[in-house]
Design an enzyme around this catalytic site. Structure first.
Site, short mmCIF file in Angstrom:
data_model
loop_
_atom_site.label_atom_id
_atom_site.label_comp_id
_atom_site.label_asym_id
_atom_site.label_seq_id
_atom_site.Cartn_x
_atom_site.Cartn_y
_atom_site.Cartn_z
CB SER A 123 0.35 -14.71 -22.03
OG SER A 123 -0.49 -15.07 -20.95
CE LYS A 127 -2.44 -18.34 -21.90
NZ LYS A 127 -1.27 -17.57 -22.30
#
EC number: 3.4.21.89
Length: 184
Positions: A43, A83
């Site tokens: 991600s 993230k």
């Protein structure tokens, strides 16, 4: 003979004391200053690669503030997520035509250049689907992965995160050794 035994006992006690101090210091450093984490998934690609190891600075959680653009490790229910902070408490976050807007102002995301190029090569006209506007509540953070087409984040399932859920900021990759680098 007796003085030799006393000397050995004293030496053993000194070593034991040094070991206990070292263990206590290591635990304090590991729990409050910095800790290693493993990147799980793609991600954050190409910024971070699957299975890379990063050191996370945990002090900002206690004596500082998180900034927009920080790469953070998040404590989920059963897993950790890596993230990038996009929206801070009080921000309004919106994506229109592959352009990020924070509080109505365009925000440059240079770390997405390679992914935007790859998306176009793969036949997509944009990297990030439109969303928002999303108002980030007080004490919450809006996060997204850099690999926007392959990231579960605040847009699509993970929701917003509190400061308490953020373990800290990633400062550099330390493994594999031949790919050590800063992350921010």
């Amino acid at each position: 003979m007796k003085s030799e035994n006393v000397s050995k006992k004293k030496s053993i006690l000194e070593w034991a004391k040094a070991i206990v101090i070292a263990v206590v210091l290591a635990l304090l450093i590991r729990n409050f200053i910095f800790a290693p984490y493993v990147v799980d998934g793609d991600s954050m690609y190409p910024t971070l690669h699957n299975r890379e190891r990063v050191f996370v600075n945990m002090t900002v959680k206690y004596i500082g503030e998180f900034d927009r653009g920080d790469i953070v490790v998040l404590n989920g229910d059963d897993v950790h997520y890596v993230k990038r902070i996009i929206g801070l408490p009080g921000d309004t976050v919106e994506m229109k035509n592959d352009q990020l807007y924070i509080n109505g102002k365009k925000v440059d995301e240079p770390y997405l250049a390679a992914n935007k190029k790859r998306a176009k090569q793969d036949g997509f006209d944009h990297l990030t689907d439109d969303f928002g506007p999303v108002k980030v509540p007080d004490n919450k953070y809006f996060v997204m992965g850099d690999n926007r087409r392959n990231s579960m984040d605040s847009r699509n399932g993970l929701g917003l995160f509190t400061k308490k859920q953020i373990a800290g900021t990633s400062k550099f990759v330390f493994y594999p050794f031949n790919e050590m680098r800063k992350t921010n």
